[in-house]
Design a protein around this motif. Structure first.
Motif, mmCIF file in Angstrom:
data_model
loop_
_atom_site.group_PDB
_atom_site.id
_atom_site.type_symbol
_atom_site.label_atom_id
_atom_site.label_comp_id
_atom_site.label_asym_id
_atom_site.label_seq_id
_atom_site.Cartn_x
_atom_site.Cartn_y
_atom_site.Cartn_z
ATOM 1 N N PRO A 46 0.804 -1.232 0.000
ATOM 2 C CA PRO A 46 0.000 0.000 0.000
ATOM 3 C C PRO A 46 0.833 1.277 0.000
ATOM 4 C CG PRO A 46 -0.978 -1.599 1.484
ATOM 5 C CD PRO A 46 0.322 -2.194 1.026
ATOM 6 N N VAL A 47 1.967 1.279 0.696
ATOM 7 C CA VAL A 47 2.813 2.472 0.733
ATOM 8 C C VAL A 47 3.381 2.765 -0.651
ATOM 9 C CG1 VAL A 47 4.952 3.431 1.665
ATOM 10 C CG2 VAL A 47 3.382 2.201 3.170
ATOM 11 N N MET A 48 3.884 1.739 -1.313
ATOM 12 C CA MET A 48 4.461 1.937 -2.646
ATOM 13 C C MET A 48 3.376 2.257 -3.677
ATOM 14 S SD MET A 48 7.469 2.178 -3.830
ATOM 15 C CE MET A 48 8.500 1.339 -2.633
ATOM 16 N N ALA A 49 2.211 1.651 -3.532
ATOM 17 C CA ALA A 49 1.104 1.955 -4.449
ATOM 18 C C ALA A 49 0.695 3.421 -4.340
ATOM 19 C CB ALA A 49 -0.084 1.046 -4.148
ATOM 20 N N GLU A 50 0.691 3.937 -3.122
ATOM 21 C CA GLU A 50 0.356 5.355 -2.933
ATOM 22 C C GLU A 50 1.411 6.252 -3.568
ATOM 23 O OE1 GLU A 50 -0.662 8.498 0.716
ATOM 24 O OE2 GLU A 50 -0.002 6.449 1.159
ATOM 25 N N LEU A 51 2.688 5.843 -3.487
ATOM 26 C CA LEU A 51 3.756 6.625 -4.105
ATOM 27 C C LEU A 51 3.559 6.688 -5.620
ATOM 28 C CD1 LEU A 51 6.528 8.071 -4.003
ATOM 29 C CD2 LEU A 51 7.577 5.801 -4.258
ATOM 30 N N VAL A 52 3.218 5.550 -6.241
ATOM 31 C CA VAL A 52 3.004 5.526 -7.689
ATOM 32 C C VAL A 52 1.851 6.450 -8.066
ATOM 33 C CG1 VAL A 52 2.290 4.070 -9.631
ATOM 34 C CG2 VAL A 52 3.956 3.211 -7.964
ATOM 35 N N GLU A 53 0.751 6.339 -7.353
ATOM 36 C CA GLU A 53 -0.421 7.150 -7.668
ATOM 37 C C GLU A 53 -0.139 8.634 -7.494
ATOM 38 O OE1 GLU A 53 -5.061 6.458 -6.773
ATOM 39 O OE2 GLU A 53 -3.847 6.790 -4.984
ATOM 40 N N ASN A 54 0.502 8.999 -6.389
ATOM 41 C CA ASN A 54 0.805 10.409 -6.141
ATOM 42 C C ASN A 54 1.812 10.957 -7.148
ATOM 43 O OD1 ASN A 54 -0.916 10.394 -3.967
ATOM 44 N ND2 ASN A 54 0.700 10.148 -2.434
ATOM 45 N N SER A 55 2.755 10.114 -7.572
ATOM 46 C CA SER A 55 3.762 10.565 -8.534
ATOM 47 C C SER A 55 3.124 10.908 -9.874
ATOM 48 C CB SER A 55 4.835 9.486 -8.723
ATOM 49 O OG SER A 55 5.522 9.236 -7.514
#
Length: 471
Positions: free
Chosen positions: A48-57
């Motif tokens: 979930p942390v990395m998925a949020e990074l991808v989405e925010n990027s």
């Protein structure tokens, strides 16, 4: 004449300065027009942390008006739901900013559902020594998105190395020909000698050892570069500014905790420290640290797929260890605890792999701690006077250090501090019998020739007084 000469010199200087200013402004303007490319690192499990990074990027790149967004990827498993993957794929496919994927550096991989997700980008590049594939069954919610590679079915159920990815045409590549090199030499202002120019093979041209090598070849996606001469060779010099970003310190902590070996180590070490603290007086550093580690492991296990019954076995093993620790002697429950601990360790995770190294090291360390370390610690510092050790009265053992009147004896392979009646000292190697427990000390007597102890007479008198016809 002198005045005219001075005017001419002054005018020339002013003209030169003006031209230099114009040239500098033009260069700055050209560099400014080249824009910004964002590079984001995606490594480890896609949680979930990395998925949020991808989405925010993706959202931040569009908001900032970036020319290009590049994900540097080294990931082979996703632990987020298929629905969440679909949301990320939609965001990548709908991004107004071109998105490229670079699998690197050397030794990196892109596999499973993570590979299906990032295939929806505009382009995928690889570094030497990387692997891509093992996509698994196609995700229905990604079927409407185009993919960035060809011959996708070749990597559906297997991974291919970088050479095979190029030779099989999975990774798109347009290698340069001799004519292309001639044009580059001309653009860079370098004399061209076809006999001296070496055209690299396709597998060299189609990989990017460094992410900078990958970026300068993305002119078709908006990355701006300039051909310059370096050692009589044409080189692409980037004009687009590159900005690197990744997880914040706090997010990096939670991403690390959600990796299988780290979550396992935090869980077992945390429980071990709390078990240690249970046999101390009050709450100390070990208990606080153990509780913090246990809480962090709880987050990690909530993200990772695991077998609940295996987790129960790990917790139950600590209870079993505690039963024998309070007696200060490893017996049946210590062995049972080790069996439960080993089984819980082996089958803890469901679908994610963990190296055998942390499993073997932690199981071995737990065995040493519970069979030797913890019993010795409890005997010397933290055990209560008599709880759970009445079974020792009547046990026989061997004297290790002369007991005269104090010394050390071995009872069931465990060393204990012991005292004996002053009238009957015993030497190393003799057999003794435990007759009483006094705090952390054992009261012993030799098997033969023991002096009669007044405490024995008192115990017999107490027992007679308790009988109905006593006294």
């Amino acid at each position: 004449m002198k005045l005219a000469a001075a005017c001419l010199v002054g005018g020339g200087v002013l003209a030169a300065l003006a031209l230099a200013g114009v040239g500098s402004a033009a260069a700055d303007s050209h560099t400014s027009d080249a824009g910004v490319a964002a590079v984001v690192e995606v490594t480890g499990l896609l949680d979930p942390v990395m998925a949020e990074l991808v989405e925010n990027s993706v959202a931040d790149a569009a908001e900032a008006g970036a020319r290009l967004l590049v994900f540097r990827v080294d990931s082979n498993r996703s632990v987020v739901s298929d629905g969440r993957l679909a949301e990320l794929a939609d965001a990548i496919a709908a991004s107004p900013v071109p998105i490229a994927i670079w699998v690197g550096p050397n030794g990196a991989s892109l596999e499973g559902k993570v590979a299906q997700l990032f295939a929806t980008a505009d382009e995928v590049g690889i570094a030497p020594g990387t692997r891509v594939g093992d996509l698994g069954p196609a995700l229905a919610m990604l079927a409407d998105h185009p993919v960035a590679w060809d011959n996708q079915e070749l990597i559906r159920h297997q991974t291919l190395g970088w050479r095979e990815l190029i030779s099989q045409g999975v990774i798109a590549c347009d290698p340069l020909t001799l004519d292309d090199f001639r044009d580059r030499f001309a653009e860079a202002g370098i004399p061209f000698d076809p006999e001296a120019v070496r055209v690299p093979p396709d597998e060299e041209q189609c990989v990017a050892p460094l992410i900078g090598d990958f970026l300068v070849d993305l002119d078709h996606l908006g990355f701006v570069s300039n051909l310059v001469a370096v050692d009589d060779q044409p080189r692409l010099e980037p004009l687009t500014q590159v900005q690197f970003r990744g997880l914040s310190l706090a997010h990096q902590l939670f991403h690390t905790v959600a990796s299988p070996p780290v979550a396992y180590l935090l869980l077992t070490i945390g429980m071990g420290l709390m078990l240690f603290e249970f046999f101390t007086a009050g709450i100390g550093v070990a208990g606080v640290v153990g509780a913090v580690l246990f809480i962090l492991s709880g987050y990690g296990l909530s993200v990772l797929p695991h077998n609940t019954w295996a987790l129960v076995l790990l917790v139950a093993s600590m209870v079993a260890f505690g039963i024998d620790i309070q007696t200060s002697v490893p017996r049946f429950w210590t062995g049972a605890g080790m069996v439960m601990f080993a089984a819980g360790t082996w089958w803890l995770y469901d679908g994610v792999s963990m190296s055998w190294i942390p499993m073997v090291v932690m199981t071995g360390a737990m065995g040493v701690a519970m069979f030797s370390g913890m019993p010795s610690m409890v005997r010397t510092r933290f055990s209560t006077p008599t709880i759970g050790r009445d079974w020792m009265i009547g046990e026989t053992g061997e004297v290790v250090d002369d007991v005269s009147p104090d010394g050390v004896v071995r009872i069931r392979d465990a060393l204990w501090r012991a005292r004996v009646n002053r009238a009957t000292p015993v030497t190393a190697g003799e057999q003794v019998k435990v007759v009483e427990i006094d705090g952390l000390w054992l009261e012993v007597e030799p098997m033969e020739g023991a002096a009669r102890d007044y405490r024995e007479r008192r115990r017999k008198g107490d027992k007679q007084a308790e009988t109905p016809d006593g006294g």
